[in-house]
Write a protein that holds these residues in place. Structure first.
Motif, PDB file in Angstrom:
ATOM      1  N   GLU A 102      -0.868  25.953  46.140  1.00 20.37           N
ATOM      2  CA  GLU A 102      -0.429  24.750  45.623  1.00 20.37           C
ATOM      3  C   GLU A 102      -0.320  24.806  43.888  1.00 20.37           C
ATOM      4  N   VAL A 103      -1.426  25.043  43.349  1.00 27.41           N
ATOM      5  CA  VAL A 103      -1.480  24.922  41.754  1.00 27.41           C
ATOM      6  C   VAL A 103      -0.558  26.101  41.405  1.00 27.41           C
ATOM      7  N   SER A 104      -0.513  27.260  42.034  1.00 30.36           N
ATOM      8  CA  SER A 104       0.215  28.535  41.528  1.00 30.36           C
ATOM      9  C   SER A 104       1.749  28.191  41.652  1.00 30.36           C
ATOM     10  N   ASN A 105       2.142  27.397  42.795  1.00 33.71           N
ATOM     11  CA  ASN A 105       3.520  27.014  42.953  1.00 33.71           C
ATOM     12  C   ASN A 105       3.900  25.999  41.686  1.00 33.71           C
ATOM     13  N   GLN A 106       3.029  25.261  41.526  1.00 34.49           N
ATOM     14  CA  GLN A 106       3.165  24.278  40.421  1.00 34.49           C
ATOM     15  C   GLN A 106       3.530  24.651  39.114  1.00 34.49           C
ATOM     16  N   PHE A 107       2.572  25.745  38.953  1.00 37.09           N
ATOM     17  CA  PHE A 107       2.726  26.558  37.712  1.00 37.09           C
ATOM     18  C   PHE A 107       4.086  27.091  37.538  1.00 37.09           C
ATOM     19  N   GLU A 108       4.542  27.689  38.777  1.00 36.58           N
ATOM     20  CA  GLU A 108       5.829  28.580  38.622  1.00 36.58           C
ATOM     21  C   GLU A 108       6.791  27.395  38.468  1.00 36.58           C
ATOM     22  N   ILE A 165       9.631  27.696  35.481  1.00 39.15           N
ATOM     23  CA  ILE A 165      11.197  27.664  35.549  1.00 39.15           C
ATOM     24  C   ILE A 165      11.717  26.513  34.670  1.00 39.15           C
ATOM     25  N   ASN A 166      10.868  25.367  34.736  1.00 39.34           N
ATOM     26  CA  ASN A 166      11.476  24.242  34.221  1.00 39.34           C
ATOM     27  C   ASN A 166      11.391  24.646  32.680  1.00 39.34           C
ATOM     28  N   GLN A 167      10.422  25.068  31.911  1.00 36.04           N
ATOM     29  CA  GLN A 167      10.360  25.440  30.571  1.00 36.04           C
ATOM     30  C   GLN A 167      11.508  26.184  30.334  1.00 36.04           C
ATOM     31  N   ILE A 168      11.906  27.312  31.031  1.00 38.67           N
ATOM     32  CA  ILE A 168      12.778  28.393  30.811  1.00 38.67           C
ATOM     33  C   ILE A 168      14.292  27.809  30.954  1.00 38.67           C
ATOM     34  N   MET A 169      14.544  27.056  31.730  1.00 37.48           N
ATOM     35  CA  MET A 169      15.818  26.341  31.978  1.00 37.48           C
ATOM     36  C   MET A 169      16.002  25.146  30.881  1.00 37.48           C
ATOM     37  N   ASP A 170      14.949  24.649  30.488  1.00 37.24           N
ATOM     38  CA  ASP A 170      14.975  23.618  29.600  1.00 37.24           C
ATOM     39  C   ASP A 170      15.600  24.337  28.166  1.00 37.24           C
ATOM     40  N   VAL A 171      14.931  25.179  27.732  1.00 34.46           N
ATOM     41  CA  VAL A 171      15.304  26.062  26.613  1.00 34.46           C
ATOM     42  C   VAL A 171      16.651  26.600  26.714  1.00 34.46           C
ATOM     43  N   SER A 172      16.897  27.230  27.908  1.00 35.03           N
ATOM     44  CA  SER A 172      18.214  27.952  27.998  1.00 35.03           C
ATOM     45  C   SER A 172      19.506  26.914  27.987  1.00 35.03           C
ATOM     46  N   ALA A 206      14.778  19.234  39.349  1.00 35.78           N
ATOM     47  CA  ALA A 206      15.177  19.526  40.944  1.00 35.78           C
ATOM     48  C   ALA A 206      15.044  21.004  41.208  1.00 35.78           C
ATOM     49  N   VAL A 207      15.952  21.758  40.514  1.00 34.80           N
ATOM     50  CA  VAL A 207      15.925  22.967  40.560  1.00 34.80           C
ATOM     51  C   VAL A 207      14.490  24.105  40.373  1.00 34.80           C
ATOM     52  N   SER A 208      13.900  23.605  39.479  1.00 32.51           N
ATOM     53  CA  SER A 208      12.614  24.304  39.094  1.00 32.51           C
ATOM     54  C   SER A 208      12.001  23.855  40.289  1.00 32.51           C
ATOM     55  N   ASP A 209      11.699  22.546  41.017  1.00 36.36           N
ATOM     56  CA  ASP A 209      10.952  22.229  41.908  1.00 36.36           C
ATOM     57  C   ASP A 209      11.130  22.949  43.268  1.00 36.36           C
ATOM     58  N   HIS A 210      12.318  23.079  43.461  1.00 36.18           N
ATOM     59  CA  HIS A 210      12.988  23.964  44.575  1.00 36.18           C
ATOM     60  C   HIS A 210      12.909  25.587  44.647  1.00 36.18           C
ATOM     61  N   ALA A 231      10.252  27.060  43.144  1.00 35.72           N
ATOM     62  CA  ALA A 231       8.883  27.332  42.865  1.00 35.72           C
ATOM     63  C   ALA A 231       8.439  28.070  44.067  1.00 35.72           C
ATOM     64  N   GLY A 232       7.953  29.284  44.104  1.00 30.93           N
ATOM     65  CA  GLY A 232       7.557  30.052  45.112  1.00 30.93           C
ATOM     66  C   GLY A 232       8.524  31.107  45.461  1.00 30.93           C
ATOM     67  N   GLY A 233       9.498  31.088  44.844  1.00 26.91           N
ATOM     68  CA  GLY A 233      10.549  32.034  45.411  1.00 26.91           C
ATOM     69  C   GLY A 233      10.861  33.183  44.417  1.00 26.91           C
ATOM     70  N   MET A 234      10.503  33.086  42.960  1.00 23.06           N
ATOM     71  CA  MET A 234      10.389  34.120  42.178  1.00 23.06           C
ATOM     72  C   MET A 234       9.229  35.202  42.012  1.00 23.06           C
ATOM     73  N   GLY A 235       8.247  34.705  42.889  1.00 21.97           N
ATOM     74  CA  GLY A 235       7.258  35.859  42.773  1.00 21.97           C
ATOM     75  C   GLY A 235       6.141  35.638  41.799  1.00 21.97           C
ATOM     76  N   ILE A 236       6.169  34.645  40.902  1.00 24.84           N
ATOM     77  CA  ILE A 236       5.245  34.574  39.859  1.00 24.84           C
ATOM     78  C   ILE A 236       3.965  33.801  40.669  1.00 24.84           C
ATOM     79  N   SER A 237       4.249  32.773  41.154  1.00 25.74           N
ATOM     80  CA  SER A 237       3.082  32.178  41.887  1.00 25.74           C
ATOM     81  C   SER A 237       2.415  33.233  43.023  1.00 25.74           C
ATOM     82  N   ASP A 238       3.150  34.023  43.634  1.00 27.82           N
ATOM     83  CA  ASP A 238       2.271  34.940  44.341  1.00 27.82           C
ATOM     84  C   ASP A 238       1.474  35.873  43.456  1.00 27.82           C
ATOM     85  N   MET A 239       2.073  36.473  42.381  1.00 27.88           N
ATOM     86  CA  MET A 239       1.228  37.066  41.513  1.00 27.88           C
ATOM     87  C   MET A 239      -0.066  36.352  41.034  1.00 27.88           C
TER      88      MET A 239
END
Length: 98
Positions: free
Chosen positions: A34-40, A44-51, A74-78, A80-88
């Motif tokens: 859960e914490v790994s998914n929250q970090f991801e 994602i939120n930070q990257i999208m905010d800057v972009s 909403a995009v970053s929450d949905h 999460a867990g799909g990019m592989g960052i949380s898995d790593m």
């Protein structure tokens, strides 16, 4: 084999500490996932905010910043867990915390 009260009871069944540690391990892994998914999601939120900072994706009227931040959240929450960052992160932390 002689039958007496000592060998009629399987004392291993009465020892629940083994099962308690297995349950605790599963709960710890669920919390770590859960914490790994929250970090991801945060990443994602930070990257999208800057972009999307200088774009007009939500228009230019009053409240456009709020709509943009809600969209990004909403995009970053949905995602999460799909990019592989949380898995790593989960694999790294679970291997190094044993």
């Amino acid at each position: 084999m002689e039958i007496n009260s000592n060998n009629l009871i399987n004392t291993d069944i009465l020892n629940t500490k083994k099962y308690d540690t297995d349950i605790e391990k599963i709960k710890d892994e669920e919390k770590l996932r859960e914490v790994s998914n929250q970090f991801e999601a945060f990443f994602i939120n930070q990257i999208m905010d800057v972009s999307l900072r200088n774009t007009n994706i939500a228009g230019e009227e009053a409240g456009a910043d709020i709509i943009k931040s809600m969209y990004i959240q909403a995009v970053s929450d949905h995602s999460a867990g799909g990019m592989g960052i949380s898995d790593m992160l989960f694999e790294f932390l679970s291997k190094n915390n044993r």
